[in-house]
Design an enzyme around this catalytic site. Sequence first.
Site, mmCIF file in Angstrom:
data_model
loop_
_atom_site.group_PDB
_atom_site.id
_atom_site.type_symbol
_atom_site.label_atom_id
_atom_site.label_comp_id
_atom_site.label_asym_id
_atom_site.label_seq_id
_atom_site.Cartn_x
_atom_site.Cartn_y
_atom_site.Cartn_z
ATOM 1 N N ASP A 1 0.860 -1.175 0.000
ATOM 2 C CA ASP A 1 0.000 0.000 0.000
ATOM 3 C C ASP A 1 0.907 1.238 0.000
ATOM 4 O O ASP A 1 2.133 1.141 0.105
ATOM 5 C CB ASP A 1 -0.873 -0.043 1.256
ATOM 6 N N ALA B 1 -0.040 5.193 1.434
ATOM 7 C CA ALA B 1 -0.119 6.029 2.631
ATOM 8 C C ALA B 1 -0.215 5.170 3.893
ATOM 9 O O ALA B 1 -1.036 4.252 3.977
ATOM 10 C CB ALA B 1 -1.318 6.966 2.551
ATOM 11 N N ALA C 1 -13.691 10.021 10.325
ATOM 12 C CA ALA C 1 -13.136 9.986 8.977
ATOM 13 C C ALA C 1 -12.228 8.790 8.766
ATOM 14 O O ALA C 1 -12.117 8.272 7.645
ATOM 15 C CB ALA C 1 -12.365 11.279 8.690
ATOM 16 N N MET D 1 -11.011 3.819 6.264
ATOM 17 C CA MET D 1 -9.742 3.938 5.543
ATOM 18 C C MET D 1 -9.310 2.615 4.938
ATOM 19 O O MET D 1 -9.485 1.554 5.523
ATOM 20 C CB MET D 1 -8.650 4.468 6.465
ATOM 21 N N LYS E 1 -11.584 5.928 -2.496
ATOM 22 C CA LYS E 1 -12.059 7.167 -1.884
ATOM 23 C C LYS E 1 -13.550 7.436 -2.145
ATOM 24 O O LYS E 1 -14.231 7.988 -1.288
ATOM 25 C CB LYS E 1 -11.192 8.347 -2.343
ATOM 26 N N HIS F 1 -15.153 5.339 0.318
ATOM 27 C CA HIS F 1 -14.911 5.910 1.648
ATOM 28 C C HIS F 1 -15.905 7.040 1.924
ATOM 29 O O HIS F 1 -16.520 7.087 3.002
ATOM 30 C CB HIS F 1 -13.463 6.428 1.694
ATOM 31 N N ARG G 1 -10.723 -2.570 -3.153
ATOM 32 C CA ARG G 1 -10.701 -3.273 -1.877
ATOM 33 C C ARG G 1 -12.089 -3.304 -1.241
ATOM 34 O O ARG G 1 -12.840 -2.359 -1.419
ATOM 35 C CB ARG G 1 -9.745 -2.543 -0.925
ATOM 36 N N ASP H 1 -1.583 -1.140 6.016
ATOM 37 C CA ASP H 1 -1.913 -0.635 7.345
ATOM 38 C C ASP H 1 -3.402 -0.629 7.635
ATOM 39 O O ASP H 1 -3.806 -0.207 8.720
ATOM 40 C CB ASP H 1 -1.354 0.781 7.538
#
Length: 275
Positions: free
Chosen positions: A17, A19, A50, A54, A58, A61, A165, A191
């Site tokens: 990944d 970030a 928020a 994650m 996006k 999200h 994902r 992460d």
Amino acid sequence: MHPALNTPTRLQAAVFDWAGTVIDFGSLAPMDAFVQLFARYGVRIDVAEARVPMGLAKWDHIHALGTAPRIAAEWQRVHGRPFGDADCDALYEVFTPMNAASVRDHAQLIPGALSTLDALRARGLKIGSTTGYNRPIMDVVQPLAAAQGYVPDNLVCAGDLASARPGPLMMVRTLSDLQVWPPAAVVKVDDTVPGLQEGRAIGAWVVGLAISGNTLGLSQAQWQATPAAEQQGLREQATAELLAGGAHYVIDSVADLLPVIDQIEARLARGERPD
């Protein structure tokens, strides 16, 4: 198919990944953008809210935030209608340039990432990458990472394929790009739980990162300023969350990956496969 193709004895690739994994300790870049995005439409959300979705693409999200019960109720109150796909489309168009601006300030490589990646290449592994960021955001991130020495062998972004994902399609594309098979010869490092699940969905080994990413959401300075006893409690909490989300192994950051690579290769040599 030749039996050796399904019974690897060594890893062929590591897929990362971005970030919170290789860049942006704490995965900080998207957070202000999400908070500011909803504020622009008259709806207050906080950073903790928020962070919950994650790892998703996006658009997904934003949709998950807009349909979360508290936020959905506030959207209904402010706008007089439920949060819908058309609203999500509109917010997504506003979000992309906001996040692209934010990543410029959060593109620093995580300490130890480059030396780990160089060591993996020296062992003959290919380096793949997937991300919940879309192409316009990654068009900003890639040259900033390259200037620091990080250039993976491929990049698959959210939006490149029909689904992202936690499904397997971005990993399928990555293995195709890298010309690597089977998935048992691949380790996915991430992460977030959705990022781990995309690795599990294709049958790869998955390694979660407890400290450097979204699970804690602390900057490196904040983490280093945390007392040791509190650090251990946070580490245990994050580790439990990532193990529950499907991780085979959990480490603090990508800097700690090489001993896990040794353990996975020892398991492969014994004929073991990801469960």
